[in-house]
Design a protein around this motif. Sequence first.
Motif, short mmCIF file in Angstrom:
data_model
loop_
_atom_site.label_atom_id
_atom_site.label_comp_id
_atom_site.label_asym_id
_atom_site.label_seq_id
_atom_site.Cartn_x
_atom_site.Cartn_y
_atom_site.Cartn_z
N SER A 69 0.73 -1.26 0.22
CA SER A 69 0.08 0.22 -0.03
C SER A 69 0.81 1.17 -0.15
O SER A 69 0.49 2.11 -0.68
N ASN A 70 2.07 1.32 0.95
CA ASN A 70 2.77 2.33 0.93
C ASN A 70 3.27 2.56 -0.58
O ASN A 70 3.90 3.76 -0.68
N VAL A 71 4.08 1.49 -1.07
CA VAL A 71 4.71 1.43 -2.30
C VAL A 71 3.66 2.16 -3.54
O VAL A 71 4.22 3.09 -4.10
N ALA A 72 2.49 1.76 -3.25
CA ALA A 72 1.55 2.49 -4.34
C ALA A 72 1.18 3.88 -4.27
O ALA A 72 1.22 4.39 -5.13
N PHE A 73 1.17 4.30 -2.99
CA PHE A 73 1.17 5.67 -2.94
C PHE A 73 2.34 6.40 -3.07
O PHE A 73 2.24 7.49 -3.93
N THR A 74 3.52 5.82 -2.66
CA THR A 74 4.72 6.41 -3.29
C THR A 74 4.82 6.57 -4.84
O THR A 74 5.01 7.44 -5.58
N LEU A 75 4.27 5.55 -5.72
CA LEU A 75 4.30 5.63 -7.03
C LEU A 75 3.20 6.57 -7.64
O LEU A 75 3.52 7.14 -8.51
N ARG A 76 2.19 6.60 -6.77
CA ARG A 76 1.18 7.63 -7.14
C ARG A 76 1.52 9.03 -7.15
O ARG A 76 1.61 9.76 -7.97
N GLN A 77 2.23 9.46 -6.06
CA GLN A 77 2.98 10.57 -6.05
C GLN A 77 3.99 10.95 -7.03
O GLN A 77 4.10 11.91 -7.65
N SER A 78 4.79 9.82 -7.20
CA SER A 78 5.88 9.96 -8.11
C SER A 78 5.37 10.51 -9.43
O SER A 78 6.04 11.03 -10.36
N THR A 79 4.11 9.25 -9.96
CA THR A 79 3.61 9.57 -11.36
C THR A 79 3.28 11.13 -11.44
O THR A 79 3.51 11.60 -12.62
N MET A 80 2.60 11.83 -10.50
CA MET A 80 2.26 13.13 -10.67
C MET A 80 3.54 14.08 -10.71
O MET A 80 3.59 14.89 -11.50
N LEU A 81 4.63 13.68 -10.10
CA LEU A 81 5.84 14.68 -9.84
C LEU A 81 6.54 14.34 -11.07
O LEU A 81 7.12 15.46 -11.64
N ILE A 82 6.59 13.11 -11.74
CA ILE A 82 7.28 12.98 -12.90
C ILE A 82 6.64 13.74 -14.23
O ILE A 82 7.29 14.56 -15.03
N LEU A 83 5.31 13.74 -14.08
CA LEU A 83 4.67 14.54 -15.32
C LEU A 83 4.99 15.80 -14.99
O LEU A 83 5.16 16.73 -15.90
N THR A 84 4.64 16.65 -13.93
CA THR A 84 4.71 17.92 -13.68
C THR A 84 6.12 18.14 -13.77
O THR A 84 6.41 19.49 -14.43
N GLY A 85 7.07 17.73 -13.02
CA GLY A 85 8.21 17.81 -13.45
C GLY A 85 8.97 17.87 -14.78
O GLY A 85 9.84 18.76 -15.23
N VAL A 86 8.43 17.07 -15.50
CA VAL A 86 8.76 17.15 -17.27
C VAL A 86 8.20 18.28 -17.69
O VAL A 86 8.95 19.33 -18.75
N ALA A 87 6.97 18.87 -17.47
CA ALA A 87 6.57 20.07 -17.93
C ALA A 87 7.20 21.22 -17.23
O ALA A 87 7.51 22.21 -18.19
#
Length: 376
Positions: A69-87
């Motif tokens: 569950s914690n890994v899923a939350f980490t990857l969820r936050q990472s997904t959003m940060l990767i996309l906005t970071g690329v922007a």
Amino acid sequence: MSTASDRARAVLDRAADRMLRASVLERFALAVVSTLLALLIGSVIVWATGYDAVEFVTSLLYGAVGNLSNVAFTLRQSTMLILTGVAVAVAFRAGVFNIGVQGQFVVGGFATALTILFLAPLLPGGPVGGVVLMVLGTITAIVAGGAYGALPGLMKAYADANEVITTIMLNFIASGVVYFLIDAYLRPSGTSAPNTESFPDYVDLPGFAFGSGSFSVIGLGVALATAIGVYVVMARTSFGYDLVTSGYQESAAAYSGVDPKRTVVTTMTFSGMVAGVAGAMFAIMVLGYYSDPSTFPSFGFDAIAVSLLAANNPLGVIPAGLLFGGLDAGGQYIGFTLDVPSELVDGVIGLIVLFVAAPELFRMSARRFGLGGDER
């Protein structure tokens, strides 16, 4: 006879040359060592303030990767940060300061929600209809985010407006207008919360192995594909070459026939389009409806640090986003489970970010001030 300043310059030159020539493996190793050193110093600070340092560090790590569950939350936050970071990286790499990714992210997500809610009654249900709605919602998010990003680009190019100021203002405008529209026109009758109706059940990304209702490997795949695709565009196409050249050498780009004004608008539009993808993933994967943007996480602002840590390289944003996602998840876990002031948690996390970013900041400074011999 060499002076003290000459000797200091020589030492800085050798250090900068070593840092600039470091391989990917060496930079990764340096980042790991920097993280461990920051954790050690942070532990001392936690201990000095009267808290259990071992429990703090173990909770930080457990909150990030302690269970599925914690890994899923980490990857969820990472997904959003990767996309906005690329922007952010797209704009910064082209020499334009897009501080408005949060607003473009909000507008893109809102466009996705409108598309899904208004087209759902017109299209067949089931998995096929869900896929069509999600694809159409993502396309409208890309268009809306790009259009919203183009606004400050046009103001900078043709009215000489400072893009930092205009993008910050547009963040607040996006949140205020979206909140008003949801609360006035899209909130279901009989409810008080400023939320839209929920998306149909078939409009959702499958959780697969993680079984999480707010994270899907497909969403992470979209983020990784976006980062790789943007890198290819920026590094392997004439379009990307023009953007990067205009950012580093505007006069040379203009001499070669690149229109600097059009390039500014194009850069901001491209950056906003990527932010729109982030908004679409947030609306579809995380929320399943749309709500008051003032309650959203500040992904667009955190992405600035992610991009800088990655040296504004779209591929470098991937590990930087994973690091920030893990720190975010671990920090939130500590806030829920330990009686530790949030300011102390934020301070230790900030220390980790500072230590990891320091080598890259040194490299950027070396390039700017002409240190490092042949690697200037």
